[in-house]
Design a protein around this motif. Structure first.
Motif, PDB file in Angstrom:
ATOM      1  N   GLU A  26      56.094 -13.173  12.382  1.00  0.00           N
ATOM      2  CA  GLU A  26      56.915 -12.252  13.158  1.00  0.00           C
ATOM      3  C   GLU A  26      57.065 -12.796  14.576  1.00  0.00           C
ATOM      4  N   LYS A  37      56.462 -11.577  17.421  1.00  0.00           N
ATOM      5  CA  LYS A  37      55.302 -11.343  18.288  1.00  0.00           C
ATOM      6  C   LYS A  37      54.169 -12.332  18.023  1.00  0.00           C
ATOM      7  N   GLN A  38      54.228 -13.057  16.905  1.00  0.00           N
ATOM      8  CA  GLN A  38      53.197 -14.045  16.592  1.00  0.00           C
ATOM      9  C   GLN A  38      53.526 -15.436  17.118  1.00  0.00           C
TER      10      GLN A  38
END
Length: 82
Positions: free
Chosen positions: A63, A65-66
């Protein structure tokens, strides 16, 4: 060949990618997020840096955010040169 949606991309993004010659998940992975966004930005001037993050994350199978901050900084620098 896997559908673009297999990478978690939505139908709208799939349609846009197809319109710039990217027709499968393998093709996107091979061409890379930078070249894909380059093509998208030519056809769709409103393309933003978040799309670049989104495509990179999809290719990596994570994702947004990763994505590491260093990765985002590199992508942002590339995008700003377009």
């Amino acid at each position: 060949m896997a559908e673009l949606t297999s990478l978690g991309l939505g139908k709208t993004m799939e349609k846009k990618l197809r319109s710039v010659g990217i027709h499968s998940a393998e093709a996107l992975t091979e061409i890379g997020s930078k070249q894909a966004v380059f093509r998208l930005k030519e056809k769709y001037p409103g393309t933003c840096v978040v799309i670049l993050y989104y495509l990179e994350a999809a290719i990596r199978g994570v994702e947004i955010k990763q994505l590491e901050e260093s990765c985002k900084a590199e992508l942002r620098a590339y995008f700003n040169q377009l």
